[in-house]
Design a protein around this motif. Structure first.
Motif, PDB file in Angstrom:
ATOM      1  N   GLN A   1      10.743  -4.374  -0.474  1.00 42.03           N
ATOM      2  CA  GLN A   1      10.546  -4.876   0.896  1.00 42.03           C
ATOM      3  C   GLN A   1       9.301  -5.760   0.969  1.00 42.03           C
ATOM      4  OE1 GLN A   1      10.907  -1.828   4.068  1.00 42.03           O
ATOM      5  NE2 GLN A   1      11.815  -0.512   2.510  1.00 42.03           N
ATOM      6  N   SER A   2       8.257  -5.344   0.255  1.00 42.63           N
ATOM      7  CA  SER A   2       7.018  -6.124   0.244  1.00 42.63           C
ATOM      8  C   SER A   2       7.252  -7.513  -0.340  1.00 42.63           C
ATOM      9  CB  SER A   2       5.950  -5.389  -0.570  1.00 42.63           C
ATOM     10  OG  SER A   2       4.761  -6.143  -0.650  1.00 42.63           O
ATOM     11  N   LEU A   3       7.992  -7.562  -1.437  1.00 47.46           N
ATOM     12  CA  LEU A   3       8.266  -8.850  -2.086  1.00 47.46           C
ATOM     13  C   LEU A   3       9.213  -9.716  -1.266  1.00 47.46           C
ATOM     14  CD1 LEU A   3       8.463  -7.679  -5.797  1.00 47.46           C
ATOM     15  CD2 LEU A   3       6.857  -9.351  -4.863  1.00 47.46           C
ATOM     16  N   ASN A   4      10.037  -9.100  -0.431  1.00 45.96           N
ATOM     17  CA  ASN A   4      10.888  -9.872   0.475  1.00 45.96           C
ATOM     18  C   ASN A   4      10.043 -10.604   1.516  1.00 45.96           C
ATOM     19  OD1 ASN A   4      13.374  -9.283  -0.659  1.00 45.96           O
ATOM     20  ND2 ASN A   4      13.697  -7.453   0.589  1.00 45.96           N
ATOM     21  N   CYS A   5       8.903  -9.990   1.861  1.00 49.66           N
ATOM     22  CA  CYS A   5       7.988 -10.611   2.828  1.00 49.66           C
ATOM     23  C   CYS A   5       7.086 -11.654   2.168  1.00 49.66           C
ATOM     24  CB  CYS A   5       7.121  -9.545   3.497  1.00 49.66           C
ATOM     25  SG  CYS A   5       8.026  -8.398   4.532  1.00 49.66           S
TER      26      CYS A   5
ATOM     27  N   ILE B   1       0.838  -1.209   0.000  1.00 50.77           N
ATOM     28  CA  ILE B   1       0.000   0.000   0.000  1.00 50.77           C
ATOM     29  C   ILE B   1       0.870   1.255   0.000  1.00 50.77           C
ATOM     30  CG2 ILE B   1      -1.630   1.348   1.377  1.00 50.77           C
ATOM     31  CD1 ILE B   1      -2.859  -1.363   2.259  1.00 50.77           C
ATOM     32  N   LYS B   2       1.965   1.221   0.777  1.00 51.32           N
ATOM     33  CA  LYS B   2       2.886   2.364   0.806  1.00 51.32           C
ATOM     34  C   LYS B   2       3.542   2.559  -0.566  1.00 51.32           C
ATOM     35  CE  LYS B   2       4.045   2.287   5.732  1.00 51.32           C
ATOM     36  NZ  LYS B   2       5.120   2.142   6.735  1.00 51.32           N
ATOM     37  N   ALA B   3       3.905   1.436  -1.191  1.00 54.72           N
ATOM     38  CA  ALA B   3       4.515   1.502  -2.529  1.00 54.72           C
ATOM     39  C   ALA B   3       3.519   2.058  -3.538  1.00 54.72           C
ATOM     40  CB  ALA B   3       4.979   0.106  -2.957  1.00 54.72           C
ATOM     41  N   LEU B   4       2.271   1.622  -3.443  1.00 49.20           N
ATOM     42  CA  LEU B   4       1.225   2.080  -4.364  1.00 49.20           C
ATOM     43  C   LEU B   4       0.964   3.571  -4.200  1.00 49.20           C
ATOM     44  CD1 LEU B   4      -0.755   1.074  -6.527  1.00 49.20           C
ATOM     45  CD2 LEU B   4      -2.413   0.652  -4.702  1.00 49.20           C
ATOM     46  N   ASP B   5       0.947   4.042  -2.953  1.00 47.79           N
ATOM     47  CA  ASP B   5       0.737   5.477  -2.701  1.00 47.79           C
ATOM     48  C   ASP B   5       1.865   6.303  -3.324  1.00 47.79           C
ATOM     49  OD1 ASP B   5      -1.609   5.067  -1.335  1.00 47.79           O
ATOM     50  OD2 ASP B   5      -0.684   5.081   0.651  1.00 47.79           O
ATOM     51  N   ALA B   6       3.108   5.831  -3.148  1.00 46.17           N
ATOM     52  CA  ALA B   6       4.262   6.542  -3.717  1.00 46.17           C
ATOM     53  C   ALA B   6       4.211   6.506  -5.242  1.00 46.17           C
ATOM     54  CB  ALA B   6       5.564   5.916  -3.206  1.00 46.17           C
ATOM     55  N   TYR B   7       3.776   5.374  -5.797  1.00 49.05           N
ATOM     56  CA  TYR B   7       3.660   5.219  -7.252  1.00 49.05           C
ATOM     57  C   TYR B   7       2.648   6.210  -7.821  1.00 49.05           C
ATOM     58  CZ  TYR B   7       2.374   3.017 -11.712  1.00 49.05           C
ATOM     59  OH  TYR B   7       2.088   2.775 -13.034  1.00 49.05           O
ATOM     60  N   LYS B   8       1.521   6.371  -7.131  1.00 41.43           N
ATOM     61  CA  LYS B   8       0.483   7.308  -7.582  1.00 41.43           C
ATOM     62  C   LYS B   8       0.991   8.746  -7.559  1.00 41.43           C
ATOM     63  CE  LYS B   8      -3.504   4.484  -6.235  1.00 41.43           C
ATOM     64  NZ  LYS B   8      -4.628   4.335  -5.274  1.00 41.43           N
ATOM     65  N   GLN B   9       1.935   9.026  -6.646  1.00 38.63           N
ATOM     66  CA  GLN B   9       2.538  10.354  -6.562  1.00 38.63           C
ATOM     67  C   GLN B   9       3.710  10.509  -7.526  1.00 38.63           C
ATOM     68  OE1 GLN B   9       1.233  12.823  -4.658  1.00 38.63           O
ATOM     69  NE2 GLN B   9      -0.382  11.384  -4.061  1.00 38.63           N
TER      70      GLN B   9
END
Length: 207
Positions: free
Chosen positions: A53-57, A33-41
Motif C-alpha cells: 500500500q505504501s508503494l502504491n502511494c 511505519i506500520k509495515a516496519l512495526d509488523a516486520y520487527k514483530q
C-alpha cells in the motif's frame, strides 16, 4: 483574457497535483511505519500488505522498496527479493546493507558464482566484515569445499575477535549498574569470541 484563464486553470491543476502528491507521500510514510512495526514483530504477511500500500502511494520510496525486498526474502520469494536488491544496489552501490542482502538472496537462489562475485567485490571495500567471510563459508559448504569452508570460518572468527572488547565493556557496564542478567549475557558473548577474557571476569568476581 482566455489566455489568462487558461494559465490560471493550469496553475490550479498543478497545485492540486502537488497537494495530492504530498498527501500520497504522507500516507506512504504512515503505511511504511506500520509495515516496519509488523516486520520487527516478524509478522511478514501484515508487513507485506502495508508495504504494498505504501508503494502504491509512493513508488519511488527506496526505503519502502528495501523493506519489501527483505520481506520477500524472509517469506521465501528469493527471485523477487534478488531483483529488488539488485535494482536498489545499482543506484546505491556504496550501501553495504543492500549488498549483504543481495548476497544472501543469491545464496538462497543457489547462484553461487554470482554470490562469490559479490562477496569478493564487497571484501575489496571492507575486508574486516566477518559476515562476508561467513557468507563465503556458506557458499563453500554448498559446493562441498570443506577446506575452503574452514578457512573462511577462521577468517570470520578473526574479523569478529575485536568485538570481544566491546562485549567485555558492555558486561562491565551492566554489572556496575547492578543488572546481573544483562551482564551475564554480554559476558557469555565476550567469552565466545575470546576465552582469554575469562581471567578478567575471575578477577572481578574475586574483588
Amino acid at each position: 483574457m482566455r489566455l489568462i484563464k487558461k494559465i490560471w486553470v493550469a496553475a490550479l491543476h498543478l497545485s492540486c497535483l502537488a497537494l495530492a502528491s504530498c498527501a500520497d507521500k504522507k500516507a506512504a510514510g504512515i503505511l511504511y511505519i506500520k509495515a516496519l512495526d509488523a516486520y520487527k514483530q516478524k509478522d511478514f504477511s501484515t508487513a507485506g500488505a502495508f508495504i504494498d500500500q505504501s508503494l502504491n502511494c509512493d513508488k519511488r520510496n527506496k526505503q519502502a522498496k528495501f523493506l519489501k525486498a527483505k520481506i520477500n526474502l524472509f517469506e521465501g520469494r528469493y527471485q523477487e527479493a534478488c531483483k529488488l536488491f539488485s535494482d536498489l544496489y545499482k543506484s546505491e552501490s556504496d550501501n553495504k546493507d543492500i549488498q549483504r542482502y543481495l548476497i544472501q538472496s543469491l545464496i538462497f537462489l543457489e547462484d553461487y558464482k554470482k554470490a562469490n562475485e559479490e562477496i569478493h567485490a564487497a571484501l575489496k571495500k571492507d575486508s574486516g566484515d566477518w559476515r562476508l567471510y561467513y557468507f563465503s563459508s556458506l557458499v563453500a559448504a554448498k559446493e562441498g569445499k570443506v577446506e575452503e569452508r574452514l578457512e573462511k570460518l577462521n577468517l570470520a572468527q578473526a574479523a569478529l575477535a575485536p568485538g570481544a572488547q566491546i562485549f567485555f565493556d558492555l558486561a562491565f557496564m551492566w554489572q556496575s549498574l547492578g543488572v546481573e542478567e544483562k551482564a551475564g549475557e554480554w559476558k557469555d558473548k565476550c567469552l565466545c569470541l575470546d576465552r582469554s577474557y575469562k581471567n578478567f571476569f575471575k578477577e572481578e568476581k574475586n574483588e
